[in-house]
Design a protein around this motif. Structure first.
Motif, PDB file in Angstrom:
ATOM      1  N   ARG A 332       0.752  -1.158   0.040  1.00  0.00           N
ATOM      2  CA  ARG A 332       0.081   0.023   0.063  1.00  0.00           C
ATOM      3  C   ARG A 332       0.916   1.030  -0.243  1.00  0.00           C
ATOM      4  O   ARG A 332       0.632   2.194  -0.725  1.00  0.00           O
ATOM      5  CB  ARG A 332      -1.008   0.009   1.250  1.00  0.00           C
ATOM      6  N   LYS A 354      -8.376   7.469   0.411  1.00  0.00           N
ATOM      7  CA  LYS A 354      -7.785   6.520   1.105  1.00  0.00           C
ATOM      8  C   LYS A 354      -7.053   6.820   2.281  1.00  0.00           C
ATOM      9  O   LYS A 354      -7.167   6.115   3.308  1.00  0.00           O
ATOM     10  CB  LYS A 354      -6.531   5.726  -0.036  1.00  0.00           C
ATOM     11  N   GLU A 358      -7.277   4.718   6.276  1.00  0.00           N
ATOM     12  CA  GLU A 358      -5.986   4.025   6.432  1.00  0.00           C
ATOM     13  C   GLU A 358      -5.582   4.009   8.010  1.00  0.00           C
ATOM     14  O   GLU A 358      -5.699   4.929   8.479  1.00  0.00           O
ATOM     15  CB  GLU A 358      -4.740   4.840   5.512  1.00  0.00           C
ATOM     16  N   LYS A 364       0.024   5.952   5.836  1.00  0.00           N
ATOM     17  CA  LYS A 364      -0.543   7.419   5.899  1.00  0.00           C
ATOM     18  C   LYS A 364       0.578   8.362   5.521  1.00  0.00           C
ATOM     19  O   LYS A 364       0.442   9.297   4.705  1.00  0.00           O
ATOM     20  CB  LYS A 364      -1.102   7.705   7.198  1.00  0.00           C
TER      21      LYS A 364
END
Length: 375
Positions: A332, A354, A358, A364
């Motif tokens: 990710r 997103k 997250e 992040k």
């Protein structure tokens, strides 16, 4: 026929291109150099290979008397253009540390079996400085790019050595640089300046190192953003310093037959499938070529994300969006970075959305940095 001659002829018979033999002495120059640069090579020094211990072969095999070293020419067939610039040639050739059930893994096993048949005890798991061994045996010279070169093959070679308890006939060394005088093509071409002086490489800046040694258990899984942008589409290995070398041009331009297995792999291979692989794609198109260092799928996915980000093609955004939902934080994170590299309003909106859901702080952070980079 002497034992030495029988050993050399058998090695050539099973596909090795050159064979040399040296005494099983220590390698103090190698030990000193590795120790001097231990900050760069701590990942290797501390590895199970124990190179500083293995550099004294008799410390692991007290009966050791000789080292038989071999050169295998792995560029005997063509490499598909679709895979060049993505996967290093040595990995396409499936010869690097190949498992025993594969042809290139069976060859050293055949050699060991023959040596035992001839009455030799053969050392196991002795990680020798292969290039130095081969140079001392007179079958290679050095290149300023840190590779070993064999006559007629260039640097597209794989070296394998065998430690035995028999005293054999020894060869004369060629421990020398064979490059054209004043040539620095490899150093100039390296995108990350990993080759900081002739015969000196900082692995932490090497693209190949970053594609496969950046694992949590080895050197940490983080790849510096500066390095990422210079990796291009390379997902496993890097051949740049070999491709620009004058000593390799004849080999690179040679007319060879196709490797039909690689032809099939190249036809099916894509970076997007590597990013979000099916089980079948992973087992039949990734693992057969790239089994050498990586055992976890997430690192292949990370590398594919970097490559797609560097391509900068908006058509790959949907695949990266899928990767943003991957269960692995690493995947990710690098999918977010890639979307930031591609840019555009759509990618920005996706990242902003997103970010809200997250839960991983590392992901992040990557999203935040990607958004900042997009302005």
């Amino acid at each position: 026929m002497s034992l030495t001659t029988q050993i050399k002829e058998f090695a050539l018979d099973i596909g090795y291109s050159k064979v040399g033999i040296i005494p099983a002495d220590s390698f103090p120059e190698y030990m000193a150099d590795l120790t001097k640069r231990q900050e760069m090579y701590s990942f290797y020094i501390k590895s199970p290979s124990r190179p500083l211990v293995a550099a004294e072969p008799r410390s692991l095999m007290p009966t050791a008397k000789s080292i038989i070293t071999t050169v295998y020419d792995y560029a005997q067939k063509n490499f598909p253009q679709e895979l060049i610039g993505k996967i290093g040639r040595i990995y396409q050739a499936r010869c690097y540390n190949a498992p025993p059930e594969r042809i290139n893994g069976a060859r050293p096993e055949l050699m060991k079996n023959f040596l035992r048949k001839m009455g030799c005890q053969v050392g196991e798991k002795i990680s020798l400085p292969e290039r130095l061994v081969a140079a001392k045996a007179g079958i290679v010279t050095y290149g300023r790019n840190n590779f070993a070169y064999a006559e007629g093959m260039g640097s597209f070679i794989y070296l394998t050595s065998f430690v035995v308890d028999k005293e054999l006939e020894y060869d004369k060394p060629t421990v020398e640089i064979g490059c054209p005088e004043g040539c620095s093509a490899c150093m100039k071409a390296c995108p990350t300046q990993a080759i900081y002086e002739p015969l000196k490489l900082d692995p932490r800046r090497c693209i190949a190192f970053n594609t496969f040694m950046t694992q949590e258990r080895i050197a940490g899984s983080h790849i510096d953003p500066e390095i990422r942008t210079k990796m291009g589409t390379k997902v496993h290995g890097c051949d740049i310093c070999q491709e620009v070398c004058p000593r390799n041009q004849a080999k690179l331009k040679a007319n060879r037959s196709d490797d039909e297995f690689l032809v099939k792999v190249a036809r099916d291979f894509s970076l997007t499938q590597m990013l979000n692989p099916t089980d079948e794609f992973y087992s039949t198109r990734i693992q057969p070529l790239m089994y050498n260092y990586l055992r976890e799928k997430k690192y292949f996915q990370r590398n594919a994300a970097i490559a797609l980000g560097n391509l900068g093609d908006p058509a790959n955004v949907p695949d990266l969006v899928i990767a943003l939902d991957d269960p692995e934080e690493l995947v990710r994170s690098y999918a977010a970075w890639a979307l930031g590299k591609i840019g555009g309003r759509g990618a920005k909106q996706i990242l902003e959305e997103k970010f809200k859901g997250e839960t991983s702080e590392s992901v992040k952070l990557e999203i935040q940095e990607a958004l900042v980079g997009m302005g």
